[in-house]
Design a protein around this motif. Structure first.
Motif, PDB file in Angstrom:
ATOM      1  N   THR A  57     -39.020 -35.866  -3.374  1.00 30.08           N
ATOM      2  CA  THR A  57     -37.913 -35.263  -4.320  1.00 30.08           C
ATOM      3  C   THR A  57     -38.367 -34.033  -4.699  1.00 30.08           C
ATOM      4  O   THR A  57     -39.425 -33.927  -5.002  1.00 30.08           O
ATOM      5  CB  THR A  57     -37.803 -36.504  -5.594  1.00 30.08           C
ATOM      6  OG1 THR A  57     -38.887 -36.511  -6.075  1.00 30.08           O
ATOM      7  CG2 THR A  57     -37.218 -37.697  -4.910  1.00 30.08           C
ATOM      8  N   LYS A  59     -36.648 -30.498  -7.137  1.00 28.65           N
ATOM      9  CA  LYS A  59     -35.578 -29.564  -7.948  1.00 28.65           C
ATOM     10  C   LYS A  59     -35.961 -28.345  -8.128  1.00 28.65           C
ATOM     11  O   LYS A  59     -37.215 -27.997  -8.086  1.00 28.65           O
ATOM     12  CB  LYS A  59     -35.550 -30.352  -9.274  1.00 28.65           C
ATOM     13  CG  LYS A  59     -35.136 -31.758  -9.541  1.00 28.65           C
ATOM     14  CD  LYS A  59     -34.951 -32.405 -10.959  1.00 28.65           C
ATOM     15  CE  LYS A  59     -34.712 -33.647 -10.948  1.00 28.65           C
ATOM     16  NZ  LYS A  59     -34.390 -34.230 -12.220  1.00 28.65           N
ATOM     17  N   LYS A  61     -34.127 -23.771  -7.806  1.00 27.30           N
ATOM     18  CA  LYS A  61     -33.021 -22.994  -8.150  1.00 27.30           C
ATOM     19  C   LYS A  61     -32.849 -22.398  -6.882  1.00 27.30           C
ATOM     20  O   LYS A  61     -33.968 -21.779  -6.031  1.00 27.30           O
ATOM     21  CB  LYS A  61     -33.236 -22.097  -9.152  1.00 27.30           C
ATOM     22  CG  LYS A  61     -32.065 -21.136  -9.479  1.00 27.30           C
ATOM     23  CD  LYS A  61     -32.210 -20.403 -10.782  1.00 27.30           C
ATOM     24  CE  LYS A  61     -32.412 -21.290 -12.137  1.00 27.30           C
ATOM     25  NZ  LYS A  61     -31.160 -21.633 -12.456  1.00 27.30           N
ATOM     26  N   ASN A  74     -28.402 -24.547  -9.195  1.00 26.48           N
ATOM     27  CA  ASN A  74     -29.414 -25.620  -9.363  1.00 26.48           C
ATOM     28  C   ASN A  74     -29.490 -26.399  -7.954  1.00 26.48           C
ATOM     29  O   ASN A  74     -28.139 -26.698  -7.750  1.00 26.48           O
ATOM     30  CB  ASN A  74     -29.429 -26.298 -10.449  1.00 26.48           C
ATOM     31  CG  ASN A  74     -29.549 -25.448 -11.701  1.00 26.48           C
ATOM     32  OD1 ASN A  74     -30.619 -24.570 -11.918  1.00 26.48           O
ATOM     33  ND2 ASN A  74     -28.802 -25.649 -12.759  1.00 26.48           N
ATOM     34  N   ASN A  76     -31.066 -30.113  -5.858  1.00 29.05           N
ATOM     35  CA  ASN A  76     -31.726 -31.332  -6.028  1.00 29.05           C
ATOM     36  C   ASN A  76     -31.745 -31.858  -4.727  1.00 29.05           C
ATOM     37  O   ASN A  76     -30.782 -32.055  -3.947  1.00 29.05           O
ATOM     38  CB  ASN A  76     -31.054 -32.547  -6.954  1.00 29.05           C
ATOM     39  CG  ASN A  76     -31.364 -32.213  -8.490  1.00 29.05           C
ATOM     40  OD1 ASN A  76     -32.265 -32.390  -9.064  1.00 29.05           O
ATOM     41  ND2 ASN A  76     -30.346 -31.608  -9.038  1.00 29.05           N
ATOM     42  N   ARG A  78     -33.611 -34.891  -2.017  1.00 33.87           N
ATOM     43  CA  ARG A  78     -34.100 -36.166  -1.757  1.00 33.87           C
ATOM     44  C   ARG A  78     -34.380 -36.177  -0.258  1.00 33.87           C
ATOM     45  O   ARG A  78     -33.167 -36.074   0.428  1.00 33.87           O
ATOM     46  CB  ARG A  78     -33.372 -37.488  -2.236  1.00 33.87           C
ATOM     47  CG  ARG A  78     -33.236 -37.201  -4.095  1.00 33.87           C
ATOM     48  CD  ARG A  78     -32.469 -38.440  -4.192  1.00 33.87           C
ATOM     49  NE  ARG A  78     -32.128 -38.355  -5.651  1.00 33.87           N
ATOM     50  CZ  ARG A  78     -31.540 -39.212  -6.533  1.00 33.87           C
ATOM     51  NH1 ARG A  78     -30.853 -40.397  -5.869  1.00 33.87           N
ATOM     52  NH2 ARG A  78     -31.164 -39.160  -7.718  1.00 33.87           N
ATOM     53  N   GLU A  95     -21.630 -30.726 -10.539  1.00 32.60           N
ATOM     54  CA  GLU A  95     -22.283 -30.586  -9.305  1.00 32.60           C
ATOM     55  C   GLU A  95     -20.870 -29.894  -8.334  1.00 32.60           C
ATOM     56  O   GLU A  95     -19.842 -30.430  -8.747  1.00 32.60           O
ATOM     57  CB  GLU A  95     -22.187 -32.117  -8.911  1.00 32.60           C
ATOM     58  CG  GLU A  95     -22.716 -32.211  -7.390  1.00 32.60           C
ATOM     59  CD  GLU A  95     -22.816 -33.625  -7.197  1.00 32.60           C
ATOM     60  OE1 GLU A  95     -23.782 -34.066  -6.605  1.00 32.60           O
ATOM     61  OE2 GLU A  95     -21.756 -34.220  -6.851  1.00 32.60           O
ATOM     62  N   TYR A 238     -38.614 -23.952  -6.045  1.00 28.64           N
ATOM     63  CA  TYR A 238     -38.892 -25.167  -6.845  1.00 28.64           C
ATOM     64  C   TYR A 238     -39.689 -25.317  -7.974  1.00 28.64           C
ATOM     65  O   TYR A 238     -40.522 -24.721  -8.227  1.00 28.64           O
ATOM     66  CB  TYR A 238     -39.637 -26.547  -5.884  1.00 28.64           C
ATOM     67  CG  TYR A 238     -38.707 -26.441  -4.454  1.00 28.64           C
ATOM     68  CD1 TYR A 238     -37.443 -27.573  -4.580  1.00 28.64           C
ATOM     69  CD2 TYR A 238     -39.155 -26.105  -3.298  1.00 28.64           C
ATOM     70  CE1 TYR A 238     -36.831 -27.697  -3.475  1.00 28.64           C
ATOM     71  CE2 TYR A 238     -38.261 -26.475  -1.998  1.00 28.64           C
ATOM     72  CZ  TYR A 238     -37.146 -27.237  -1.940  1.00 28.64           C
ATOM     73  OH  TYR A 238     -36.545 -27.480  -0.901  1.00 28.64           O
TER      74      TYR A 238
END
Length: 265
Positions: A57, A59, A61, A74, A76, A78, A95, A238
């Motif tokens: 996982t 997170k 930019k 941004n 995310n 997985r 989103e 990240y």
């Protein structure tokens, strides 16, 4: 489908080139190893170590310049190794797009224009003008070594600071990878089309240890697609990365009222 949103999402997978950088024949793109022990022949001398955690996982930019327009979002991510890659892109606190890649399918929700796509990798290949497969997206995301296909003339040399330089030709393209001496991770991937001025470079940096994984992970990625004097750059940084064996969910449901698009250009 709004290309800029999808391209931002794909930059998170290391595939954010929007110019034709390296044309290759269908089905002949470089293979991807998932284990160092799986390499045979001359490949066995390659010292690259792959990031092979079952789950990831992250997170961060992403910034990209698309046709002169700079986009920032941004992101995310997985991943379940060899099974699924899930990406969510946030714009202005909301989103904007969500994508789910599996070995044989691509699904994308674009909330900005209320469209939905479900199909194969031929759509991404047409959109990005470079061959895209699940294994390539996974290797680019993880910064893993991409092996030469059977029969390719592999050359091994010395890279910067005592590292390795691995190169091989593939359908008019030179594939070159630089492997760090210290952590044995790929720090640079370059694809150059012979006889033209087109090339694609991916630079990995800011390697950090991740709990649950043996190999360090590159927290910074810069993709540069060049065609003559034109250069399209995209960067991914990240802020948080975790790995391990904990089961992850990959939520993906087609919103009601969204139009399904064919993906044809």
């Amino acid at each position: 489908m709004n290309k800029s949103v999808l391209l931002l999402a794909l930059t998170g997978l290391g595939a954010g080139a929007c110019h034709r950088a390296v044309p290759t024949k269908k089905g002949s793109a470089p293979g991807v190893t998932t284990s160092t022990s799986a390499r045979t022949g001359k490949e066995a001398a390659v010292k690259a170590v792959d990031f092979d955690s079952p789950y990831l996982t992250a997170k961060g930019k992403v910034q990209a310049t698309i046709k002169g327009d700079q986009k920032t979002a941004n992101i995310n991510v997985r991943m379940r190794r060899d099974s699924a890659i899930w990406v969510s892109v946030g714009l202005l606190g909301f989103e904007g797009a969500r994508a789910l890649l599996t070995p044989d399918s691509v699904r994308v929700i674009n909330r900005l224009d209320k469209t939905y796509f479900a199909g194969g990798y031929d759509y991404l290949t047409k959109l990005l003008n470079v061959p895209v497969s699940f294994s390539q997206a996974q290797a680019l995301l993880l910064g893993n070594y991409q092996a030469a296909p059977a029969g390719a003339a592999l050359t091994l040399g010395t890279g910067p600071n005592g590292g390795q330089k691995v190169a091989f030709p593939l359908n008019g393209v030179i594939v070159e990878q630089l492997i760090q001496a210290a952590n044995k991770r790929v720090e640079k991937l370059t694809l150059t089309e012979t006889g033209t001025d087109r090339a694609l470079t991916a630079d990995y940096a800011d390697f950090q240890a991740v709990e649950g994984a043996k190999a360090p992970f590159a927290n910074s990625l810069l993709v540069d697609a060049r065609q003559g004097s034109t250069s399209t750059k995209a960067s991914l940084k990240y802020s948080k990365v975790s790995a391990g064996r904990e089961e992850l969910s990959f939520p993906f449901e087609r919103p009601k009222g969204f139009e399904r698009v064919s993906g044809k250009k």
